[in-house]
Write an enzyme that holds these catalytic residues in place. Structure first.
Site, short mmCIF file in Angstrom:
data_model
loop_
_atom_site.label_atom_id
_atom_site.label_comp_id
_atom_site.label_asym_id
_atom_site.label_seq_id
_atom_site.Cartn_x
_atom_site.Cartn_y
_atom_site.Cartn_z
N HIS A 169 -2.72 0.40 -11.11
CA HIS A 169 -3.71 0.66 -12.42
C HIS A 169 -3.41 0.66 -13.73
O HIS A 169 -4.18 0.31 -14.64
CB HIS A 169 -5.05 1.56 -11.48
N ARG B 35 -1.80 4.17 -9.20
CA ARG B 35 -2.31 4.61 -10.34
C ARG B 35 -1.38 3.61 -11.04
O ARG B 35 -1.95 3.33 -12.24
CB ARG B 35 -2.11 6.31 -10.48
N SER C 77 -11.78 -0.17 -9.21
CA SER C 77 -10.37 -1.20 -9.29
C SER C 77 -9.19 -1.05 -8.15
O SER C 77 -8.49 -1.50 -7.71
CB SER C 77 -10.16 -0.18 -10.77
#
Length: 224
Positions: A47, A44, A21
């Site tokens: 994500h 993040r 990812s």
């Protein structure tokens, strides 16, 4: 492992899924203006949200990353606006340095006072937090009124947070509260526009705590 579907996942290993990812995010995001210290937070957040527009809209105060990492390592408390934010934070990394996650939105005194005064619980929870955790990290993903109240208290000299992670989601006052936050010369991480939410601010906190653990480990290694 057989799923019985036409599509076969690339992997079912958690660490490999995260690694793949992050590789995809880096490739698809392309060139950007974030620093090496800021980028793990951006990564993040993308994500957690699968939203590159949100990631590109992030804004960091020049002292935000250093202030956030220092606050975690000093054991400063993290103040969440709602329980959903509290639930998502990786608390073991916060507890490691003596910190804790607090949320006052459901405190009986806050509920009673909000009813009596005809205002939001988020506003009164923010006031309560500022008296108990002056140097904490304030994490606001849902309540624009909490962010606006925190800004008011800062301007009046009644609050001095170590860091504000302010990304409330919504239509009423959400974008405007973030516009006001960016006018302050105090460490903050925010974004432009209506997007945000619990998962987004949680991702930012968890990225910061990972960086704090890494920095502490590197310092210990150099010292030893």
């Amino acid at each position: 492992m057989e799923f019985g579907t036409d599509f076969k996942p690339l992997t079912v290993q958690p660490q490999e899924i995260e690694s793949l990812s992050f590789q995809m995010i880096t490739r698809e995001l392309g060139e950007h203006g974030f620093s090496a210290l800021q980028y793990p937070v951006v990564q993040r957040i993308i994500h957690a949200s699968a939203d590159f527009e949100l990631g590109r809209s992030l804004v960091f105060h020049p002292r935000a990353m250093e202030a956030g990492i220092s606050a975690i390592l000093e054991g400063q408390p993290i103040i969440a606006d709602v329980r959903m934010v509290e639930a998502g934070i990786a608390k073991e990394r916060i507890h490691k340095y003596g910190g804790e996650v607090r949320v006052h939105i459901s405190d009986p005194d806050v509920i009673e006072a909000a009813k009596a005064q005809g205002t939001t619980r988020a506003i009164l929870a923010t006031r309560k937090a500022c008296t108990e955790a002056p140097g904490g990290i304030y994490v606001i993903g849902n309540a624009p009124t909490a962010l606006l109240e925190l800004i008011r208290l800062i301007k009046e000299g009644a609050a001095q947070p170590g860091l504000i992670i302010g990304m409330p989601v919504g239509f009423v006052s959400a974008a405007e509260s973030k516009d006001e936050l960016r006018k302050l010369d105090i460490p903050y991480i925010t974004n432009i526009g209506r997007k945000g939410g619990s998962t987004v601010v949680v991702a930012a906190v968890n990225a910061l705590s990972l960086l704090a653990v890494r920095q502490a480990g590197e310092t210990q290694s150099q010292g030893g």
